[in-house]
Design an enzyme around this catalytic site. Structure first.
Site, PDB file in Angstrom:
ATOM      1  N   PRO A   2       7.494  -4.364  -5.921  1.00 26.69           N
ATOM      2  CA  PRO A   2       8.006  -4.409  -4.811  1.00 26.69           C
ATOM      3  C   PRO A   2       7.986  -2.868  -4.261  1.00 26.69           C
ATOM      4  O   PRO A   2       8.289  -2.010  -4.719  1.00 26.69           O
ATOM      5  CB  PRO A   2       9.363  -4.940  -4.890  1.00 26.69           C
ATOM      6  CG  PRO A   2       9.646  -4.781  -6.304  1.00 26.69           C
ATOM      7  CD  PRO A   2       8.324  -4.872  -7.084  1.00 26.69           C
ATOM      8  N   GLU A   3       7.524  -2.849  -2.909  1.00 27.55           N
ATOM      9  CA  GLU A   3       7.428  -1.518  -2.618  1.00 27.55           C
ATOM     10  C   GLU A   3       7.990  -1.457  -1.044  1.00 27.55           C
ATOM     11  O   GLU A   3       9.045  -2.526  -0.886  1.00 27.55           O
ATOM     12  CB  GLU A   3       6.006  -1.094  -2.244  1.00 27.55           C
ATOM     13  CG  GLU A   3       5.163  -1.139  -3.606  1.00 27.55           C
ATOM     14  CD  GLU A   3       3.685  -0.796  -3.190  1.00 27.55           C
ATOM     15  OE1 GLU A   3       3.267   0.023  -2.267  1.00 27.55           O
ATOM     16  OE2 GLU A   3       2.791  -1.181  -4.265  1.00 27.55           O
ATOM     17  N   LYS A  60      12.240   2.620  -2.058  1.00 28.77           N
ATOM     18  CA  LYS A  60      12.313   1.642  -2.678  1.00 28.77           C
ATOM     19  C   LYS A  60      13.684   1.291  -3.235  1.00 28.77           C
ATOM     20  O   LYS A  60      13.928   0.669  -4.282  1.00 28.77           O
ATOM     21  CB  LYS A  60      11.276   1.537  -3.759  1.00 28.77           C
ATOM     22  CG  LYS A  60       9.673   1.616  -3.199  1.00 28.77           C
ATOM     23  CD  LYS A  60       8.722   1.431  -4.301  1.00 28.77           C
ATOM     24  CE  LYS A  60       8.463   2.699  -5.003  1.00 28.77           C
ATOM     25  NZ  LYS A  60       7.425   2.561  -5.730  1.00 28.77           N
TER      26      LYS A  60
END
Length: 369
Positions: A2-3, A60
């Site tokens: 996930p970014e 993040k």
């Protein structure tokens, strides 16, 4: 992984349905790796009874601002994700929530139930995520160590260009450095470099002004679009590299072949035909070699063989000469040792004879009674 767009989608979902609600129940997994510096019971007691005032994010990292500190922060790592029961958060490639999934997931690290019945969970299959309790997240590591957020604090073009001109590292490695710009991960770095037509290994300081401007524009464009569609990959433009970069599988994008290398320590997809090395690196890596005819090639090969043979002969002679020299030195040393031994023996014999003569003389001089 996930970014920024995926974490921002999670933040927006929490902001929309959780703000103003009180935490009625909390269950933390007994995972001392993911729960960083806090026990499950401590985390649970810090959350239960508190009201959620705001969901915040930088890079993040996501955290919840409660009506009283400490505040829970979530570093998503490789596979961290926020799930809200009955509410789709994101349709990211690796974070799709199926209606038939167990609830809460067996990978849940923190489960929260609010006073209105809403439930959400932070999960992590690979245990690279980190959950912390922080009194002031923005002033404490790891959040305080992050560079400007790529969405909320975009660098101005002049500052961006000036900063790149001082960096003697590969451009992809620099983009992945969260202390430079926070929020850019592997797929975003590949995408923006592809769209800016920049080789992932290009030294940042060697980029032209035009390339810096193109990269700056690509970063803003890709991140803003991904965030606008809540990281729903089905709504990403069809000509993006994103759709064909996964799994290191042979393929092409817009008719151009994709290749994979390692850049910044990560698997990297790029299009060699469009993303070329510039400057001295290009000269060093791809200087053309003259083509030889078959006759010239054979002659060259024979010449090379003769050269190798001569070198081998010379080498053998040099080795033989060194061995002979060592042997001569050894012989000389042995002869010298033998001479020294002979001298020592002669000296010993002479000393013994002298002692005998002295004793004999003393006996003759001794008076008789």
């Amino acid at each position: 992984m996930p970014e920024l767009p995926e974490v921002e989608a999670a933040r927006r979902a929490l902001q929309a349905v959780c703000v103003g609600r009180r935490i009625r129940r909390c269950a933390a997994a007994p995972d001392s790796v993911v729960l960083s510096g806090v026990s499950p019971s401590r985390l649970e007691s810090a959350l239960v009874g508190r009201s959620i005032l705001e969901a915040k994010r930088k890079g993040k990292n996501l955290w919840l601002r409660l009506d009283e500190p400490p505040f829970p922060s979530f570093q998503f790592g490789m596979a961290g994700a926020i799930y809200i029961k009955g509410i789709p958060v994101t349709n990211y490639k690796r974070s799709v929530v199926q209606p038939t999934d167990e609830w809460p997931s067996k990978y849940s690290k923190v489960f929260v139930e609010l006073d209105d019945g809403i439930e959400f969970s932070f999960t992590d299959k690979r245990r690279f995520a980190r959950i912390r309790l922080l009194d002031d997240p923005e002033c404490m590591p790891p959040i305080s160590e992050l560079g400007p957020d790529a969405l909320f604090e975009p660098m101005q073009l002049d500052n961006f260009t000036d900063s790149l001109s001082k960096r003697k590292t590969g451009i992809k490695a620099l983009l992945l450095d969260q202390s430079f710009i926070s929020g850019i991960g592997n797929w975003i770095a590949d995408e923006v470099l592809y769209q800016a037509r920049i080789h992932p290994l290009q030294i940042a300081a060697n980029l032209s002004t035009e390339s810096c401007e193109s990269l700056h524009q690509s970063i803003n464009k890709v991140i803003k679009h991904a965030v606008e569609v809540d990281a729903d990959i089905s709504r990403f433009p069809s000509d993006w590299l994103f759709h064909v970069r996964w799994g290191k599988k042979p393929g092409d994008v817009n008719g151009k072949k994709i290749e994979f290398i390692t850049a910044g320590g990560r698997t990297t997809a790029y299009v060699p035909e469009l993303q070329k090395m510039m400057g001295t690196q290009l000269i060093k890596d791809s200087s053309p070699k003259p083509k030889l005819t078959r006759r010239e090639s054979t002659k060259s090969d024979n010449s090379a063989t003769e050269t190798r043979t001569k070198c081998e002969d010379v080498g053998k002679r040099e080795i033989s000469a060194k061995v002979a020299k060592k042997q001569e030195k050894s012989k000389t040393k042995i002869v010298q040792i033998e001479k020294d031994l002979d001298i020592d023996l002669v000296n010993a014999a002479s000393k013994k004879r002298a002692e005998v003569v002295v004793r004999s003389t003393r006996q003759r001089k001794r008076p008789t009674n």
